[in-house]
Design a protein around this motif. Sequence first.
Motif, PDB file in Angstrom:
ATOM      1  N   ILE A 166      10.548  -5.407  73.481  1.00  9.61           N
ATOM      2  CA  ILE A 166      10.227  -6.199  72.301  1.00  9.61           C
ATOM      3  C   ILE A 166      11.562  -6.536  71.655  1.00  9.61           C
ATOM      4  O   ILE A 166      12.392  -5.652  71.431  1.00  9.61           O
ATOM      5  N   CYS A 172       1.535  -6.475  67.974  1.00  8.67           N
ATOM      6  CA  CYS A 172       2.599  -6.615  68.981  1.00  8.67           C
ATOM      7  C   CYS A 172       2.598  -5.436  69.953  1.00  8.67           C
ATOM      8  O   CYS A 172       2.768  -5.627  71.170  1.00  8.67           O
ATOM      9  N   ILE A 197       8.097 -10.607  73.392  1.00  6.76           N
ATOM     10  CA  ILE A 197       7.592  -9.442  74.110  1.00  6.76           C
ATOM     11  C   ILE A 197       7.597  -9.825  75.584  1.00  6.76           C
ATOM     12  O   ILE A 197       6.988 -10.826  75.955  1.00  6.76           O
TER      13      ILE A 197
END
Length: 144
Positions: A3, A130, A35
């Motif tokens: 990330i 995320c 990502i």
Amino acid sequence: MSITLDYRETHLAQCFDALGQTYKTENLLVGDIHIESETPQFKVIIERKTFNDLSSSIIDNRFREQRARLDTIKSENKDSNLRIMYIIEGSKNTRGVSQNVITGALLGLVLRNGFGLFYSNSTKHTAEVCCSILKKILKGDLIQ
């Protein structure tokens, strides 16, 4: 698997720290969050906006410019496993922009540009989303 956050996303970085999620920071040319994994090869570019920032970016034309840059990246990578999405965060305070304009802009992202759209209630929730995307990529759940 990684990330990457734009270096200006300091509050989001604090949320990742609180979740124990590793990340790196860079000056990202497009998007606020990347990502990606090498195996399987997959990348998600996320543009994160609060409703206030979305309204301001529509007023000063940054929204169009950012959307166009993301659209170019998508076109240049049309045969890859690249996904682009917007995360709209917080409450619907539209700051001088009508709800119809906001709705039209967001519908355009999905219907014209083919971008994903997700609503998040907080920066912490965005960080959790995320992390969930990262897990889904690792499991191979997002590869067609």
